[in-house]
Every structure is written in structure tokens, then in C-alpha cells.
Design a protein around this motif. Sequence first.
Motif, PDB file in Angstrom:
ATOM      1  N   ALA A 267     -42.194  -1.738  19.979  1.00 28.80           N
ATOM      2  CA  ALA A 267     -41.970  -2.040  18.558  1.00 28.80           C
ATOM      3  C   ALA A 267     -43.348  -2.209  17.913  1.00 28.80           C
ATOM      4  O   ALA A 267     -43.441  -1.741  16.702  1.00 28.80           O
ATOM      5  CB  ALA A 267     -41.236  -3.360  18.458  1.00 28.80           C
ATOM      6  N   THR A 268     -44.402  -2.389  18.713  1.00 32.60           N
ATOM      7  CA  THR A 268     -45.664  -2.552  17.885  1.00 32.60           C
ATOM      8  C   THR A 268     -46.567  -1.198  17.713  1.00 32.60           C
ATOM      9  O   THR A 268     -47.474  -0.846  17.157  1.00 32.60           O
ATOM     10  CB  THR A 268     -46.671  -3.268  18.631  1.00 32.60           C
ATOM     11  OG1 THR A 268     -46.905  -2.690  20.204  1.00 32.60           O
ATOM     12  CG2 THR A 268     -45.858  -4.681  19.087  1.00 32.60           C
ATOM     13  N   LEU A 269     -45.747  -0.108  18.311  1.00 30.05           N
ATOM     14  CA  LEU A 269     -46.227   1.346  18.453  1.00 30.05           C
ATOM     15  C   LEU A 269     -46.264   2.040  16.996  1.00 30.05           C
ATOM     16  O   LEU A 269     -45.112   1.847  16.402  1.00 30.05           O
ATOM     17  CB  LEU A 269     -45.544   2.220  19.476  1.00 30.05           C
ATOM     18  CG  LEU A 269     -46.474   3.453  19.807  1.00 30.05           C
ATOM     19  CD1 LEU A 269     -47.792   3.233  20.636  1.00 30.05           C
ATOM     20  CD2 LEU A 269     -45.709   4.168  20.667  1.00 30.05           C
ATOM     21  N   ASP A 270     -47.378   2.450  16.521  1.00 29.09           N
ATOM     22  CA  ASP A 270     -47.140   3.081  15.116  1.00 29.09           C
ATOM     23  C   ASP A 270     -47.153   4.647  15.513  1.00 29.09           C
ATOM     24  O   ASP A 270     -48.188   5.253  15.696  1.00 29.09           O
ATOM     25  CB  ASP A 270     -48.648   2.729  14.285  1.00 29.09           C
ATOM     26  CG  ASP A 270     -48.801   3.226  13.008  1.00 29.09           C
ATOM     27  OD1 ASP A 270     -47.696   3.682  12.634  1.00 29.09           O
ATOM     28  OD2 ASP A 270     -49.759   3.257  12.345  1.00 29.09           O
ATOM     29  N   LEU A 271     -46.074   5.312  14.978  1.00 28.28           N
ATOM     30  CA  LEU A 271     -45.703   6.653  15.163  1.00 28.28           C
ATOM     31  C   LEU A 271     -46.594   7.372  14.286  1.00 28.28           C
ATOM     32  O   LEU A 271     -46.885   8.594  14.365  1.00 28.28           O
ATOM     33  CB  LEU A 271     -44.397   7.064  14.856  1.00 28.28           C
ATOM     34  CG  LEU A 271     -43.309   6.305  15.732  1.00 28.28           C
ATOM     35  CD1 LEU A 271     -41.887   7.176  15.314  1.00 28.28           C
ATOM     36  CD2 LEU A 271     -43.629   7.028  17.147  1.00 28.28           C
ATOM     37  N   ASN A 272     -47.563   6.954  13.299  1.00 23.94           N
ATOM     38  CA  ASN A 272     -48.371   7.463  12.276  1.00 23.94           C
ATOM     39  C   ASN A 272     -49.781   7.723  12.814  1.00 23.94           C
ATOM     40  O   ASN A 272     -50.473   7.831  12.182  1.00 23.94           O
ATOM     41  CB  ASN A 272     -48.152   7.089  11.034  1.00 23.94           C
ATOM     42  CG  ASN A 272     -47.031   7.333  10.363  1.00 23.94           C
ATOM     43  OD1 ASN A 272     -46.604   8.984  10.210  1.00 23.94           O
ATOM     44  ND2 ASN A 272     -46.105   6.659   9.749  1.00 23.94           N
ATOM     45  N   ASP A 273     -49.854   6.842  14.103  1.00 23.97           N
ATOM     46  CA  ASP A 273     -51.502   7.079  14.475  1.00 23.97           C
ATOM     47  C   ASP A 273     -51.623   8.079  14.990  1.00 23.97           C
ATOM     48  O   ASP A 273     -50.854   8.735  15.813  1.00 23.97           O
ATOM     49  CB  ASP A 273     -51.198   5.900  15.812  1.00 23.97           C
ATOM     50  CG  ASP A 273     -52.695   5.608  16.461  1.00 23.97           C
ATOM     51  OD1 ASP A 273     -53.319   6.688  16.865  1.00 23.97           O
ATOM     52  OD2 ASP A 273     -52.909   4.755  16.649  1.00 23.97           O
ATOM     53  N   PRO A 274     -52.789   8.889  14.990  1.00 23.88           N
ATOM     54  CA  PRO A 274     -53.001  10.103  15.476  1.00 23.88           C
ATOM     55  C   PRO A 274     -52.917  10.275  16.750  1.00 23.88           C
ATOM     56  O   PRO A 274     -52.694  11.320  17.362  1.00 23.88           O
ATOM     57  CB  PRO A 274     -54.451  10.419  14.860  1.00 23.88           C
ATOM     58  CG  PRO A 274     -54.430   9.524  13.580  1.00 23.88           C
ATOM     59  CD  PRO A 274     -53.795   8.095  13.869  1.00 23.88           C
ATOM     60  N   THR A 275     -53.384   9.335  17.399  1.00 20.53           N
ATOM     61  CA  THR A 275     -53.306   9.258  18.996  1.00 20.53           C
ATOM     62  C   THR A 275     -51.934   9.408  19.306  1.00 20.53           C
ATOM     63  O   THR A 275     -51.534  10.276  20.336  1.00 20.53           O
ATOM     64  CB  THR A 275     -53.970   8.211  19.822  1.00 20.53           C
ATOM     65  OG1 THR A 275     -55.399   8.149  19.133  1.00 20.53           O
ATOM     66  CG2 THR A 275     -53.948   8.343  21.156  1.00 20.53           C
ATOM     67  N   VAL A 276     -50.945   8.713  18.740  1.00 19.91           N
ATOM     68  CA  VAL A 276     -49.486   8.690  19.448  1.00 19.91           C
ATOM     69  C   VAL A 276     -48.968   9.981  19.059  1.00 19.91           C
ATOM     70  O   VAL A 276     -48.249  10.613  19.847  1.00 19.91           O
ATOM     71  CB  VAL A 276     -49.000   7.553  18.681  1.00 19.91           C
ATOM     72  CG1 VAL A 276     -47.186   7.778  18.769  1.00 19.91           C
ATOM     73  CG2 VAL A 276     -49.332   6.247  18.948  1.00 19.91           C
ATOM     74  N   GLN A 277     -49.345  10.643  17.884  1.00 16.05           N
ATOM     75  CA  GLN A 277     -48.609  11.943  17.348  1.00 16.05           C
ATOM     76  C   GLN A 277     -49.064  12.981  18.113  1.00 16.05           C
ATOM     77  O   GLN A 277     -48.348  14.051  18.337  1.00 16.05           O
ATOM     78  CB  GLN A 277     -49.113  12.071  15.876  1.00 16.05           C
ATOM     79  CG  GLN A 277     -48.434  11.245  15.147  1.00 16.05           C
ATOM     80  CD  GLN A 277     -48.799  11.733  13.453  1.00 16.05           C
ATOM     81  OE1 GLN A 277     -49.431  12.302  13.115  1.00 16.05           O
ATOM     82  NE2 GLN A 277     -48.093  10.861  12.756  1.00 16.05           N
ATOM     83  N   GLU A 278     -50.262  12.980  18.570  1.00 17.34           N
ATOM     84  CA  GLU A 278     -51.023  13.812  19.535  1.00 17.34           C
ATOM     85  C   GLU A 278     -50.083  13.997  20.970  1.00 17.34           C
ATOM     86  O   GLU A 278     -50.049  14.989  21.422  1.00 17.34           O
ATOM     87  CB  GLU A 278     -52.418  13.764  19.705  1.00 17.34           C
ATOM     88  CG  GLU A 278     -53.150  14.827  20.983  1.00 17.34           C
ATOM     89  CD  GLU A 278     -52.996  16.310  20.211  1.00 17.34           C
ATOM     90  OE1 GLU A 278     -53.107  17.376  20.836  1.00 17.34           O
ATOM     91  OE2 GLU A 278     -52.654  16.387  18.860  1.00 17.34           O
ATOM     92  N   SER A 279     -49.891  12.793  21.492  1.00 15.08           N
ATOM     93  CA  SER A 279     -49.199  12.548  22.739  1.00 15.08           C
ATOM     94  C   SER A 279     -47.546  13.210  22.406  1.00 15.08           C
ATOM     95  O   SER A 279     -47.232  13.866  23.236  1.00 15.08           O
ATOM     96  CB  SER A 279     -49.139  11.162  23.108  1.00 15.08           C
ATOM     97  OG  SER A 279     -48.428  11.008  24.048  1.00 15.08           O
ATOM     98  N   LEU A 280     -46.971  12.991  21.244  1.00 14.96           N
ATOM     99  CA  LEU A 280     -45.837  13.368  21.028  1.00 14.96           C
ATOM    100  C   LEU A 280     -45.711  14.920  20.982  1.00 14.96           C
ATOM    101  O   LEU A 280     -44.796  15.776  21.516  1.00 14.96           O
ATOM    102  CB  LEU A 280     -45.316  12.881  19.825  1.00 14.96           C
ATOM    103  CG  LEU A 280     -44.640  11.566  19.624  1.00 14.96           C
ATOM    104  CD1 LEU A 280     -44.558  11.208  18.293  1.00 14.96           C
ATOM    105  CD2 LEU A 280     -43.201  11.478  20.497  1.00 14.96           C
ATOM    106  N   LEU A 281     -46.790  15.555  20.210  1.00 18.52           N
ATOM    107  CA  LEU A 281     -47.037  16.878  20.337  1.00 18.52           C
ATOM    108  C   LEU A 281     -46.976  17.604  21.743  1.00 18.52           C
ATOM    109  O   LEU A 281     -46.452  18.523  22.042  1.00 18.52           O
ATOM    110  CB  LEU A 281     -48.015  17.441  19.413  1.00 18.52           C
ATOM    111  CG  LEU A 281     -48.079  17.143  18.120  1.00 18.52           C
ATOM    112  CD1 LEU A 281     -49.050  17.854  17.284  1.00 18.52           C
ATOM    113  CD2 LEU A 281     -46.883  18.166  17.519  1.00 18.52           C
ATOM    114  N   GLU A 282     -47.763  16.984  22.643  1.00 16.87           N
ATOM    115  CA  GLU A 282     -48.100  17.408  23.777  1.00 16.87           C
ATOM    116  C   GLU A 282     -46.677  17.554  24.728  1.00 16.87           C
ATOM    117  O   GLU A 282     -46.511  18.268  25.581  1.00 16.87           O
ATOM    118  CB  GLU A 282     -49.056  16.492  24.544  1.00 16.87           C
ATOM    119  CG  GLU A 282     -50.537  16.907  24.204  1.00 16.87           C
ATOM    120  CD  GLU A 282     -50.830  18.344  24.243  1.00 16.87           C
ATOM    121  OE1 GLU A 282     -50.700  19.034  25.352  1.00 16.87           O
ATOM    122  OE2 GLU A 282     -51.312  18.940  23.408  1.00 16.87           O
TER     123      GLU A 282
END
Length: 320
Positions: A267-282
Motif C-alpha cells: 500500500a505504500t508503493l507510489d505508482l507515479n514513482d519513475p522507478t516503479v513505472q520503469e519496472s512496470l514497463l519492463e
Amino acid sequence: MEMRKTLLLLTGLCCVSVCGSQRHYVLIRSPKSWAAARIFCRENFTDLASFADMEEMQGALAAVQGRDGQEVWIGLSKGSTLRWHWSLTGRDLYGEGEENHFIWGTVTDNNCVTFKDGKLHMRSCEDPRGGVCFDGTKQGADRYVLIPQQTKWMAAQNFCREHHTDLTSLRNHAEYQTVEGVSKGQDVYVGLSRDPWEWSDQTESSLRFWRPTQTVNTAYAEKCVALLSGESGHWRDMDCTVERPFLCSYTMKDLHFIKVKVRVQDATLDLNDPTVQESLLEQMKTELRKTTGGHFQLRWRTGSDGKAFTKQSRDNPGSV
């Protein structure tokens, strides 16, 4: 933290929409040399911009709207081989063999062509002569219009494009006969010229849209071409090392829409964090490679607030 353990991606229904094979254009505002711009376009899109006809040119002009007076690199550069091409372009204008239906009379080392007595004659592009325009809005013999005033080849082309459609082509025997009747025995310019310019993506398009002051004689021209956004999109030759914004092109043949649901286990994860978004794209790229062979591009699309994701309300379960 390993993102794969934190995020669970579920791919839903994939639907395909056929969008045609027309080119689309993207303006890259960060200035680069022509060669560096081509590398960037090839890595991120298809190539530097090329145009099959004036309809595609309009798409390019829309992409550079608001950049008046600025030079923008396109994918045309100077090669080493002179090639003949017609000024009048269009996807359905030429049947088999019609682009090369040349009946030569005078053969010289000049780069422009006139018509007289049923034959083509290589002439200097700077000689003042009349010309014959083609007007695609008319029918029959009325489509061929004599220019009575004596002008250089480039000026004749600009006149025809402004008042009709273009300088005429001679695609077949019937057109040779029609233009012979219209020209009344005069030695008149037609839309055939030759130059060494080549498209970066190997497009065979003969479209040229030079500024009125440009000369067809390319012996002293610079080696790369830019579009002038403040001059109705006219082109000019430039030193290739000059850094300018540039137009990239890409073609969408099959556009795949893939519905993806993201479930956050932390729940603490920020989907708008660039690192998270890069992981999603991969992760999405990994799944897409299984069905597309790796020929795709992915990037996040953000809203007016600069965010790619908005939190879903329990009371209003809209799209994420």
C-alpha cells in the motif's frame, strides 16, 4: 526491493485496430545535428521524416505548428547519383511504367526538362521559358494549362503549385499528344528534373518542396535539408553539422490495445514513482515480446497533473 514481488500484472483482452500505413510525425525540440537526429529517430521511432505527397506534408506542418521561422531537420540528404523524377506526386497518379515514360529528344548534362515536338529535351533550369501546368480539379484537356510568361524552371513549378496543382507529368502517349496540342509548338517546361537527394528511410518519393529562391542546380548545395516552419513548410539545404530541432516519423499498421490491471500488494508503493513505472514497463515489455516479437514501443501517458496513475475510489471504480 524487487518490484516483481511487489506488483502483479494481469493482461486482459487484447483488441487490434488497423490504422492504415500512413506516416505520423513527432517534433523533437532538442536541437541536434542531422546525423545525430537520424540516430535518435531510428532508435526511438522509424527514421527522420519523409513525405510521399503533399497530404503527408500537411501532417508534418501540423507537428511543427507554432514554431514559425524555425528550421527543422527532415530525412532528405544529398547522395551521389542524379535521378529523374516528376514534380507531380500522388499515390495513384502513375500506372505501371508511367513514371519512366521518357521519349528523349535533346540529351545533355542539364537537370531540367522541356517539351517540344513530341519529345523531352534536357535544358538549363535557369533559362526563361514557358511551361505547362496540370490542374487536378479539372477534367480532360482542360487539366493542362499553358504558362505564357517566360520563367526559370523553379518559378514555373511554384506558379503551377500556387494557381493549379503542379507542373505537368507526361505519363503515357495520350498525355504527350495532349501537351503537344496545348504547347502549340513552343519549347515549354514540364515537371521533370533530376537531383541527387535521397530519403534516409529509402523512400522512393519524388516530392520536393523547395523555397522559391532554391536552385535546381545542386552542385554547390549543402548536403542536408531542413523544413522552414515559417515559410509554409518550404525546404532549404543546410550544413549538416548545424544543430536544429527535427521531425521523426513512424508508421502504424496494426495498433494493439492491451488492457492491463495493476494490483498493488504494498500500500505504500507510489505508482507515479519513475522507478516503479520503469519496472512496470519492463514487465509489460516482457509479456508483449511473447506475442509481438519485440516490435513495439511503450511509454506512459500522463494527465494534466503530470501523473500517469490516479487512485481508484471504492465508491467510483473507474479506470486506473
